[in-house]
Design an enzyme around this catalytic site. Structure first.
Site, PDB file in Angstrom:
ATOM      1  N   ASP A 125      -3.934  32.124  -7.376  1.00  0.00           N
ATOM      2  CA  ASP A 125      -2.945  31.058  -7.428  1.00  0.00           C
ATOM      3  C   ASP A 125      -2.657  30.546  -6.016  1.00  0.00           C
ATOM      4  O   ASP A 125      -2.826  31.261  -5.032  1.00  0.00           O
ATOM      5  CB  ASP A 125      -1.664  31.561  -8.080  1.00  0.00           C
ATOM      6  CG  ASP A 125      -0.866  30.453  -8.732  1.00  0.00           C
ATOM      7  OD1 ASP A 125      -1.221  29.274  -8.540  1.00  0.00           O
ATOM      8  OD2 ASP A 125       0.119  30.756  -9.423  1.00  0.00           O
ATOM      9  N   MET A 126      -2.235  29.296  -5.936  1.00  0.00           N
ATOM     10  CA  MET A 126      -1.871  28.710  -4.646  1.00  0.00           C
ATOM     11  C   MET A 126      -0.359  28.702  -4.525  1.00  0.00           C
ATOM     12  O   MET A 126       0.345  28.313  -5.458  1.00  0.00           O
ATOM     13  CB  MET A 126      -2.420  27.290  -4.518  1.00  0.00           C
ATOM     14  CG  MET A 126      -2.327  26.718  -3.119  1.00  0.00           C
ATOM     15  SD  MET A 126      -3.230  27.656  -1.872  1.00  0.00           S
ATOM     16  CE  MET A 126      -4.927  27.202  -2.256  1.00  0.00           C
ATOM     17  N   ARG A 175      -8.759  25.396 -10.428  1.00  0.00           N
ATOM     18  CA  ARG A 175      -7.632  25.007 -11.280  1.00  0.00           C
ATOM     19  C   ARG A 175      -6.873  23.949 -10.489  1.00  0.00           C
ATOM     20  O   ARG A 175      -6.352  24.229  -9.408  1.00  0.00           O
ATOM     21  CB  ARG A 175      -6.738  26.211 -11.562  1.00  0.00           C
ATOM     22  CG  ARG A 175      -5.455  25.874 -12.325  1.00  0.00           C
ATOM     23  CD  ARG A 175      -4.598  27.129 -12.492  1.00  0.00           C
ATOM     24  NE  ARG A 175      -3.480  26.877 -13.380  1.00  0.00           N
ATOM     25  CZ  ARG A 175      -2.263  26.531 -12.999  1.00  0.00           C
ATOM     26  NH1 ARG A 175      -2.003  26.382 -11.697  1.00  0.00           N
ATOM     27  NH2 ARG A 175      -1.311  26.321 -13.878  1.00  0.00           N
ATOM     28  N   THR A 221      -1.876  20.409 -16.328  1.00  0.00           N
ATOM     29  CA  THR A 221      -0.801  19.411 -16.306  1.00  0.00           C
ATOM     30  C   THR A 221      -0.199  19.260 -17.692  1.00  0.00           C
ATOM     31  O   THR A 221      -0.867  19.528 -18.708  1.00  0.00           O
ATOM     32  CB  THR A 221      -1.331  18.049 -15.825  1.00  0.00           C
ATOM     33  OG1 THR A 221      -0.236  17.120 -15.751  1.00  0.00           O
ATOM     34  CG2 THR A 221      -2.392  17.482 -16.753  1.00  0.00           C
ATOM     35  N   ARG A 284      11.660  27.395 -14.253  1.00  0.00           N
ATOM     36  CA  ARG A 284      11.176  26.536 -15.333  1.00  0.00           C
ATOM     37  C   ARG A 284      12.279  25.574 -15.802  1.00  0.00           C
ATOM     38  O   ARG A 284      12.022  24.401 -16.080  1.00  0.00           O
ATOM     39  CB  ARG A 284      10.716  27.374 -16.532  1.00  0.00           C
ATOM     40  CG  ARG A 284       9.489  28.208 -16.295  1.00  0.00           C
ATOM     41  CD  ARG A 284       8.195  27.399 -16.269  1.00  0.00           C
ATOM     42  NE  ARG A 284       7.952  26.759 -15.010  1.00  0.00           N
ATOM     43  CZ  ARG A 284       7.427  27.357 -13.935  1.00  0.00           C
ATOM     44  NH1 ARG A 284       7.110  28.620 -13.986  1.00  0.00           N
ATOM     45  NH2 ARG A 284       7.233  26.693 -12.826  1.00  0.00           N
TER      46      ARG A 284
END
Length: 306
Positions: A125-126, A175, A221, A284
């Site tokens: 992951d970034m 990704r 997305t 979230r």
């Protein structure tokens, strides 16, 4: 309603944890490995692919980083024993990137080696801009070592225009997402700090160029306009559906997710679990102010009923 949503978002730190826990059930599988296994079994049975993330970022000690590595190893062993075809999402800071880069790479390699033995892949992951170059460097090393691993790129960063070039040359698995970290304007593509839609053209360009270069691309997305633009391009160019997949977060835009699957596209659902449910869930909710608005409205109705 927009004003109510904004007020609710600002009020999140003051909401009862019990209420956040109730809302979190929509976004995370639960706190335990058993909870995660139950959720991914259901998703696989419905035809979805999955990515599993053990919640937690920025280990503050080597003991915490070691604990996270063991959590991943337990996850790999459980999924491998059940022959569950899935993918791991790995944040390098959770495995000690900020503490000791060599020790972090040892932990990541250990997890990836165990995962590969069961046919389980992974995506690095970034994270925020301070980690970008270190993450790219680590990925290059892991990829060269032959691990089945991909990397996330954030379309809202200006530097992604250059970062993607060597990845395309190597046909790396990617990704591509818009990006969620609060970065200063100097790091962002034009207009991104004011309007998320300004990222779309960059997103489409990165996805299309990576696919044309021969990379497998995860299109991450929930933006309906962006998804429509990309599905039109993919169909117009007759891109084989084995070359890409759509990726969406657990509990977000489920009708859209189901519609993509019904159209015959591969769809991967990001399934987080773990003890850090509170931090993840509040992020979230902040990203989707409408949900915060619903929570505040429900609390007001409940108070009036008393």
């Amino acid at each position: 309603m927009r004003i109510l949503n904004t007020m609710a978002t600002r009020a999140i730190p003051f909401l009862p944890r019990s209420l956040i826990r109730k809302i979190s059930r929509r976004y995370i599988a639960g706190e335990t490995l058993c909870d995660a296994r139950t959720r991914i079994h259901a998703l696989h049975a419905a035809g979805f692919r999955t990515t599993i993330d053990v919640l937690g970022e920025s280990a503050s000690s080597s003991d915490q980083a070691e604990s996270m590595a063991h959590d991943y190893l337990n996850l790999v062993q459980a999924l491998g024993a059940e022959n569950q075809p899935t993918e791991l999402s790995i944040k390098l800071t959770a495995l000690g990137l900020h503490l000791d880069e060599d020790a972090c790479m040892t932990r990541v390699s250990m997890v990836l080696r165990a995962a590969a033995s069961y046919g389980i892949s992974a995506c690095i992951d970034m994270e925020d801009i301070s980690c970008t170059q270190k993450t790219l460097d680590a990925f290059r090393e892991l990829e060269a070592d032959g691990y089945p691993v991909g990397i996330a790129l954030q379309a809202y960063l200006t530097r992604t225009n250059g970062d993607i070039v060597p990845l395309q040359a190597r046909k790396s698995r990617m990704r591509i997402c818009k990006g969620i970290y609060a970065e200063s304007t100097e790091h962002l593509v034009d207009g991104a700090s004011r309007d998320r839609a300004a990222i779309n053209a960059h997103f489409v360009r990165h996805v299309s160029s990576a696919i044309q270069a021969g990379s497998f691309v995860g299109i991450a997305t929930h933006d309906a306009q962006l998804i429509d633009a990309l599905t039109s391009w993919l169909q117009r160019e007759r891109v084989n559906r084995s070359r890409f997949e759509f990726q969406m977060l657990l509990g977000v835009c489920e009708p859209q997710r189901d519609a993509l699957l019904a159209q015959g596209f591969h769809v991967r659902v990001y399934v987080p679990y773990g003890r850090d449910w509170y931090g993840y869930s509040t992020r979230r909710i902040k990203e989707n102010p409408r949900i915060a608005g619903y929570i505040l409205a429900a609390m007001i109705r409940s108070a009036r009923a008393r």
